[in-house]
Design an enzyme around this catalytic site. Structure first.
Site, PDB file in Angstrom:
ATOM      1  N   ARG A  84       0.862  -1.187   0.000  1.00  0.00           N
ATOM      2  CA  ARG A  84       0.000   0.000   0.000  1.00  0.00           C
ATOM      3  C   ARG A  84       0.890   1.227   0.000  1.00  0.00           C
ATOM      4  NH1 ARG A  84      -4.719   2.114   4.226  1.00  0.00           N
ATOM      5  NH2 ARG A  84      -3.254   1.490   5.841  1.00  0.00           N
ATOM      6  N   GLU A 158     -12.829   4.827   1.110  1.00  0.00           N
ATOM      7  CA  GLU A 158     -12.736   5.618   2.332  1.00  0.00           C
ATOM      8  C   GLU A 158     -13.481   6.945   2.227  1.00  0.00           C
ATOM      9  OE1 GLU A 158      -8.598   4.920   4.346  1.00  0.00           O
ATOM     10  OE2 GLU A 158      -8.239   5.073   2.181  1.00  0.00           O
ATOM     11  N   VAL A 191     -12.687   3.718   9.009  1.00  0.00           N
ATOM     12  CA  VAL A 191     -12.237   4.827   9.851  1.00  0.00           C
ATOM     13  C   VAL A 191     -12.270   6.137   9.068  1.00  0.00           C
ATOM     14  CG1 VAL A 191     -10.351   5.778  11.205  1.00  0.00           C
ATOM     15  CG2 VAL A 191     -10.830   3.316  11.309  1.00  0.00           C
ATOM     16  N   ASP A 388     -32.046 -28.971  -6.545  1.00  0.00           N
ATOM     17  CA  ASP A 388     -32.078 -28.882  -8.003  1.00  0.00           C
ATOM     18  C   ASP A 388     -30.807 -28.174  -8.458  1.00  0.00           C
ATOM     19  OD1 ASP A 388     -32.463 -26.222  -7.335  1.00  0.00           O
ATOM     20  OD2 ASP A 388     -34.564 -26.166  -7.965  1.00  0.00           O
TER      21      ASP A 388
END
Length: 433
Positions: A84, A158, A191, A388
């Protein structure tokens, strides 16, 4: 559901670790440790986190640490690796830093990019912002001679803008003016979402945001992507974490953010079918799991009581009493009970249906039966469930998840065999093929 563009169909665990820790002799100690995780402690997606988990003053060093650790240990890591890196919809300077870190980490001469599957982009805004990030990926791929679209892009939802953008993905992906087909995960970030929504609760705790989780799961399904829930901060509340995952799974969101290796273990196991089947009884306030005692399903609480008197029964549930004969009691108990099938049960049913289908039968009845004991009184219950093709396809979801895990995580083969047995594993890998 749109066709998925990546080999992985499911992601159970999204595990972040700081890329640089201030004041340590080895600032990369956290990601160095995480790179050694194996088996059930290792996530499906590992995220060396050079954004929120790393102090702003340490992020340049964090990018260096990603390169060093992934180049050294990435080849042996059993899951996918998606660092990240920084981004913000309202900050050109932050987006520029994102490009610099992308170029730094993706440089083939440094030896890390061959083990990196993609990158996670936080704080995205509307769909034009997603396209800006995608263009940076395309620039990096062209700079280093990588195939366009080879680097996956995952985004963290976010903001309200990002939530609305998910509704336009079906229209935007696949256009010749972008490479948004590189999208992989849609990850909730509750958050910052709470901050963006200006939400307030009396205690200051985060709202649960079930609508956001539903919308992310729906957006991922419509665009052929994978939905992942955000972090569960109370790392000691194992039962709460399990309840959150169960609620998510009912929305089609099978993945969740994990903050510790312990949470990774819980999240890796949670969406898999259970080892043994179990019966649940509705007590009026909750469903409780009955205890198996030599094949009899026993309730040992005080919310439900049962008395027999000369062939007549008095059933009390949460204070509400009914006087019933034996057939009426069976019907009432069938309404109050549910069966949770084991992996073996699911595989048995699928094998039986496949055999019937090959023989030209389109639907068959599957019996579920048990002996219940409440306050020492025993009663046999059974019902038939029709299977089914639609039932069969719905049952394939947990089996496909298991097959995806087995194919992509050979480091977990031994754990899965210990959990289910080699025979059940082999059969589960054969059904639906």
């Amino acid at each position: 559901m749109a066709e998925r563009k990546h080999d992985r169909e499911f992601v159970r665990t999204f595990f972040t670790s700081p890329t640089a820790v201030q004041g340590e002799e080895d600032s990369a100690k956290m990601i160095r440790s995480a790179s050694g995780l194996r088996g059930m402690q290792a996530p499906d997606v590992w995220v060396p986190d050079n954004e929120d988990a790393t102090a702003p003053s340490m992020r340049d060093e964090g990018a260096d640490n990603i390169v060093e650790v992934v180049a050294e240990n990435g080849a042996d890591f059993p899951g996918e690796i998606h660092p990240r890196i920084v981004w913000h919809r309202d900050s050109p300077a932050t987006r520029y830093q994102c490009l610099q870190h992308l170029l730094q980490i993706a440089d083939p001469e440094k030896g890390a990019i061959e083990h990196i599957d993609g990158f996670v982009i936080p704080e995205v805004g509307d769909i034009d912002d997603w396209k800006k990030a995608d263009e940076f990926f395309t620039i990096v791929e062209n700079e280093y001679g990588l195939d366009e679209g080879s680097l996956k892009m995952s985004v963290i939802i976010e903001s309200g803008q990002a939530e609305l953008a998910m509704g336009t993905l079906r229209e935007e992906m696949g256009k010749p003016t972008n490479n948004l087909e590189r999208l992989f995960l849609l990850v909730d970030g509750e958050v910052d979402y709470t901050k963006d929504m200006r939400a307030i609760t009396p205690t200051g705790a985060l709202p649960e945001w079930p609508e956001l989780r539903h919308n992310t799961s729906r957006g991922a399904s419509a665009a052929g992507l994978i939905a992942v829930d955000g972090p569960y901060d109370d790392i000691r509340d194992v039962e709460g974490y399990r309840e959150r995952m169960t609620d998510n799974q009912a929305k089609g969101m099978l993945g969740i953010w994990s903050l510790t290796p312990g949470q990774v273990v819980e999240a890796n196991k949670s969406p898999l079918p259970p080892q043994t089947g179990s019966w649940l009884l509705d007590t009026g306030t909750q469903q409780v799991e009955l205890t198996d005692e030599d094949g009899v399903q026993v309730y040992d609480g005080d919310r439900v009581s049962l008395e027999e008197d000369g062939g007549s029964y008095t059933l009390s549930v949460g204070g509400d009493e009914q006087t019933l004969d034996e057939d009426e009691l069976r019907e009432e108990l069938l309404d109050l009970t549910e069966y949770v099938p084991s992996m073996d049960d699911i595989v048995d049913s699928m094998e039986e249906f496949e055999a019937a289908r090959e023989g030209g039968t389109g639907a068959i009845a599957m019996e579920q039966s048990a002996t219940l004991r409440i306050d020492g009184v025993e009663i046999d219950v059974s019902n038939d469930r029709m299977w089914d093709e639609a039932t069969y396809q719905a049952a394939m979801t947990p089996i496909k998840l298991f097959q995806d895990v087995y194919e992509n995580r050979p480091d977990q083969h031994e754990d899965l065999a210990d959990l289910y047995s080699e025979d059940v594993v082999d059969r589960a890998m054969s059904v639906g093929q």
